[in-house]
Design a protein around this motif. Structure first.
Motif, mmCIF file in Angstrom:
data_model
loop_
_atom_site.group_PDB
_atom_site.id
_atom_site.type_symbol
_atom_site.label_atom_id
_atom_site.label_comp_id
_atom_site.label_asym_id
_atom_site.label_seq_id
_atom_site.Cartn_x
_atom_site.Cartn_y
_atom_site.Cartn_z
ATOM 1 N N VAL A 109 -3.775 -1.859 -5.827
ATOM 2 C CA VAL A 109 -2.439 -1.858 -6.426
ATOM 3 C C VAL A 109 -1.755 -3.173 -6.042
ATOM 4 O O VAL A 109 -1.512 -3.416 -4.838
ATOM 5 N N ASN A 110 -1.453 -4.028 -7.017
ATOM 6 C CA ASN A 110 -0.727 -5.276 -6.813
ATOM 7 C C ASN A 110 0.730 -5.076 -7.245
ATOM 8 O O ASN A 110 0.998 -4.684 -8.381
ATOM 9 N N ILE A 111 1.642 -5.384 -6.334
ATOM 10 C CA ILE A 111 3.055 -5.078 -6.547
ATOM 11 C C ILE A 111 3.791 -6.320 -7.042
ATOM 12 O O ILE A 111 3.761 -7.368 -6.379
ATOM 13 N N ASP A 112 4.441 -6.177 -8.190
ATOM 14 C CA ASP A 112 5.355 -7.189 -8.735
ATOM 15 C C ASP A 112 4.703 -8.557 -8.772
ATOM 16 O O ASP A 112 5.262 -9.555 -8.307
ATOM 17 N N GLU A 113 3.457 -8.576 -9.293
ATOM 18 C CA GLU A 113 2.732 -9.835 -9.478
ATOM 19 C C GLU A 113 2.618 -10.624 -8.180
ATOM 20 O O GLU A 113 2.747 -11.840 -8.134
ATOM 21 N N GLY A 114 2.412 -9.855 -7.086
ATOM 22 C CA GLY A 114 2.214 -10.498 -5.798
ATOM 23 C C GLY A 114 3.466 -10.785 -5.021
ATOM 24 O O GLY A 114 3.392 -11.261 -3.883
#
Length: 601
Positions: A109-114
Motif C-alpha cells: 500500500v503506497n500512501i499519497d504517491e509516496g
C-alpha cells in the motif's frame, strides 16, 4: 580585508552544504488496532474479500505498509480507501493510495504517491476477488462443503479480529466448524477448539451472514477460518471434487455363497416363528390360570402372526446387511415387534354370588400354589429370567465377536436385540390381573407373621379368612382376621384385605384395614369418641357397621402398625356408662389412627 574573505568563504560553504544535504529518515510507528474481513461467496466458486483495517500511526511520515494476506492472484475491485478517522479538521476525507500485490503475496500500500501520512488513526479498506477453488479453499465433508480461508498475518498482536461469511440462502444454513487451525511464527500447526470464538448467524431473505470474532490474535499468528455450507452455494461449479460421491455399487453375492445366505435366512425365519408359537401357547396357559384372555398387540390369530413374523425378521436382517441404508431393515424389525408384542390383559369384573366368610388354617390360606405352566420364554418367571440372562450373555458375546470384524454389523445386531426383549418381556405372568387369593396370600402371610410376633397384641388370634362361594369349596377372596384379647362388647373383628391397582409392569397391592362392630354397641360408641372423623358403612348384616382405614403409606410396616393401633383402641377404650371400665389407649395409637383416617372426611 584579509579577515573578511575567509568568513565569506565559510558562510558560502555552509549554505551549500545545507542545500545539497539528503533529508534525514524520520521516526514512524504503526499499530493495527482492529481487522475486519468480509467474504461474499459466489456461486461460481469465487469470493469477494473486503479487508477493513484500523491503523494507528505515530511519528511519520508513513509512506507505505504491507498487508500480509495468504490469497494469491487476487483481482482488485474498486478503489481502495484510506481515511483519517479523527484528530484533524479534514477527517473522513479520503487519502489517495495505490495497492498492488507483490510477487511473494503481500499487498503493498503506497500512501499519497509516496508523500505519506503522519500521526493519527486511519481506516484502510481494500476489496478484491479470489478463486477459492484454485487455492483449495473448498472441500467436501459428507453432505456439506467446507470453505476455508486464511486470514492476514500481523507483526503485532490484535485484540479484535472479525471475519464474516456472506452465504447465499439455501435449504441448510451455514455453520462454523468445530475447530480452527492456528499457524504460529515457528511454522507450528495447532487445531484449537472454537471455545474462544464468538459465532453469530444472521439470516436475511437472500443471504445468511455467519460472523466469527476472535477476542485476540497473537503476534505472527495466522488463523484459518472455516465454515460449512450447503453444496447449492456453489451451484455453478462443475468441479468433480465437490460433487457428492457416487453411491456404492450393489454388493453381489457370489453364487457359491447364495445357498449359505438363504439357509441362514431360512433358519432365522423358522426358528423365530417357532419361538413365537411356543410363546403364544405359554401366554394362553398363563392367562387361563387367572381367567383372562391374551391380548396380542395386533389382534390377529397366531397362525397369521407366525406366518409373517419369521420371514419378515429374516428379510429385515438381510436388508440391514446388504442395503446401503438400514432404514428398510429397521422398519421390518419394527413390524416384527408389533407382531410379537402382547398388551396387558383385562379382567372383566362381574357381580359375585352369595358366599360365606370362614376361618382357614395357615396351610389352606397361605401355602397353596397356582399351577403355572413352564414359562421359559417368560421373563416374569424364575425359569424365564434365567433363560433370558443366558440368551443375553450369549448374544452380547456374539455382538462382540462381530464387532472385531465389522463394527456396523455389530451395531445393527445390538439394535435387533430388541426383538428378543419383546419376546421375553411382553405377555409375562406378572402382568396378569391379580388373583384375590393366590396374589394376596404371600403378602397376608407376612402380615400375619409380624402381628403374631407383635408385643402389643399378646394373646390375639390371627387367622386367615376365606370367602367360600355358594356351591364351591375353594375361596375366591382371602383376608386376614385379627381378634385381640379383651375386646369390649360389640366388637366383631378386624380384617386386613388387599385392593389392587395396575401399575407399570405388574399389579400393586393396596392394603386396607376393616373394623367391624355392632351398631349402637359400647365398642361402636367408644370408637366414635376416639375417632370423631371416622365414617361408617353398612356391613354384611343390617346391624353391623364397618370402618375402612387405609395406611398413610401402603407398606407392610404401616399396615401392621395400623392394625396394632386399632386393636389397642377396641380393647382399651372407655365404654359407655354401665360397661366395664378399662384403661385408656396410648396417645401414640390415637395419633396413628387419626393420621390414617384423615382421608375419610
Amino acid at each position: 580585508m584579509s579577515f573578511r574573505i575567509p568568513t565569506l568563504l565559510v558562510s558560502l560553504l555552509t549554505v551549500l552544504g545545507i542545500l545539497v544535504a539528503h533529508p534525514a529518515h524520520a521516526w514512524v510507528e504503526q499499530t493495527v488496532r482492529r481487522h475486519d474481513a468480509r467474504l461474499v461467496l459466489m456461486r461460481n466458486g469465487m469470493a469477494r474479500v473486503q479487508h477493513t483495517i484500523s491503523l494507528r500511526v505515530n511519528g511519520g511520515p508513513l509512506r507505505s505498509f504491507d498487508v500480509h494476506i495468504a490469497d494469491r492472484d487476487v483481482i482488485l475491485v474498486g478503489e481502495p480507501t484510506f481515511v483519517l478517522t479523527g484528530g484533524a479538521m479534514d477527517a473522513r476525507m479520503p487519502i489517495p493510495v495505490g495497492v498492488e500485490q507483490r510477487p511473494d503475496g503481500p499487498l503493498r500500500v503506497n500512501i499519497d504517491e509516496g508523500k505519506g501520512v503522519r500521526r493519527g488513526i486511519y481506516d484502510f479498506v481494500v476489496t478484491y476477488d479470489v478463486d477459492l477453488l484454485k487455492q483449495n479453499g473448498v472441500t467436501r465433508d459428507g453432505s456439506m462443503l467446507v470453505v476455508s480461508w486464511v486470514g492476514a498475518r500481523w507483526d503485532d498482536g490484535i485484540d479484535s479480529v472479525r471475519t464474516t461469511f456472506v452465504v447465499p440462502t439455501t435449504a441448510t444454513s451455514p455453520r462454523a466448524v468445530d475447530e480452527v487451525r492456528l499457524d504460529g511464527p515457528n511454522d507450528e500447526v495447532v487445531m484449537a477448539p472454537l471455545g474462544g470464538v464468538l459465532t453469530t448467524l444472521t439470516q436475511y431473505p437472500e443471504v445468511d451472514e455467519l460472523e466469527q470474532v476472535r477476542p485476540h490474535v497473537a503476534s505472527g499468528e495466522v488463523v484459518t477460518w472455516k465454515v460449512k455450507v450447503d453444496p447449492a452455494v456453489f451451484g455453478e461449479v462443475q468441479d468433480p471434487r465437490l460433487k457428492a460421491p457416487p453411491p456404492p455399487e450393489a454388493v453381489l453375492i457370489a453364487p457359491e455363497r447364495r445357498a449359505a445366505f438363504l439357509a441362514v435366512g431360512g433358519m432365522i425365519a423358522v426358528l423365530y416363528s417357532l419361538l413365537l408359537t411356543l410363546k403364544h401357547r405359554q401366554v394362553v396357559r398363563s392367562s387361563r390360570v387367572r381367567g383372562v384372555h391374551p391380548r396380542p398387540l395386533i389382534p390377529v390369530g397366531i397362525a397369521v402372526r407366525m406366518a409373517f413374523s419369521g420371514p419378515l425378521l429374516a428379510a429385515s436382517v438381510g436388508a440391514q446387511v446388504f442395503l446401503e441404508h438400514p432404514f428398510p431393515g429397521a422398519v421390518g424389525v419394527f413390524g416384527v415387534i408389533l407382531l410379537s408384542a402382547y398388551r396387558v390383559p383385562e379382567k372383566r369384573v362381574s357381580p359375585r354370588g352369595p358366599g360365606r366368610w370362614l376361618p382357614l388354617s395357615d396351610r389352606d390360606a397361605f401355602e397353596k400354589k397356582e399351577d403355572w405352566p413352564w414359562g421359559w420364554l417368560d421373563a416374569g418367571s424364575p425359569l424365564g429370567k434365567a433363560v433370558f440372562a443366558i440368551v443375553s450373555v450369549l448374544y452380547a458375546v456374539g455382538v462382540w465377536l462381530v464387532s472385531r470384524h465389522a463394527t456396523y454389523f455389530a451395531y445393527v445386531a445390538a439394535l435387533d436385540f430388541v426383538v428378543i426383549v419383546v419376546l421375553f418381556g411382553t405377555g409375562r405372568r406378572t402382568e396378569l390381573p391379580a388373583d384375590l387369593v393366590h396374589s394376596a396370600a404371600p403378602l397376608l402371610a407376612r402380615v400375619a407373621k409380624e402381628l403374631r410376633k407383635s408385643k402389643k397384641l399378646v394373646a390375639a388370634r390371627v387367622r386367615g379368612l376365606g370367602r367360600i362361594p355358594k356351591g364351591t369349596e375353594q375361596p375366591d377372596e382371602l383376608r386376614l382376621g385379627v381378634w385381640p384379647k379383651g375386646a369390649i362388647q360389640g366388637f366383631r373383628g378386624i380384617e386386613i384385605g388387599l385392593g389392587w391397582a395396575h401399575a407399570i409392569g405388574q399389579p400393586v397391592a393396596l392394603p386396607q384395614v376393616l373394623l367391624r362392630v355392632l351398631e349402637g354397641s359400647p365398642c361402636h360408641e367408644a370408637v366414635n369418641q376416639r375417632l370423631r372423623k371416622a365414617r361408617w358403612i353398612r356391613g354384611r348384616e343390617t346391624h353391623e357397621r364397618v370402618m375402612v382405614l387405609n395406611p398413610a403409606v401402603p407398606t407392610l410396616d404401616m399396615t401392621v402398625k395400623l392394625a396394632e393401633s386399632i386393636s389397642q383402641i377396641v380393647s382399651a377404650s372407655t365404654p359407655s356408662p354401665g360397661a366395664q371400665a378399662v384403661s385408656k389407649p396410648t396417645a401414640a395409637s390415637r395419633a396413628y389412627v387419626r393420621l390414617c383416617t384423615t382421608g375419610l372426611q
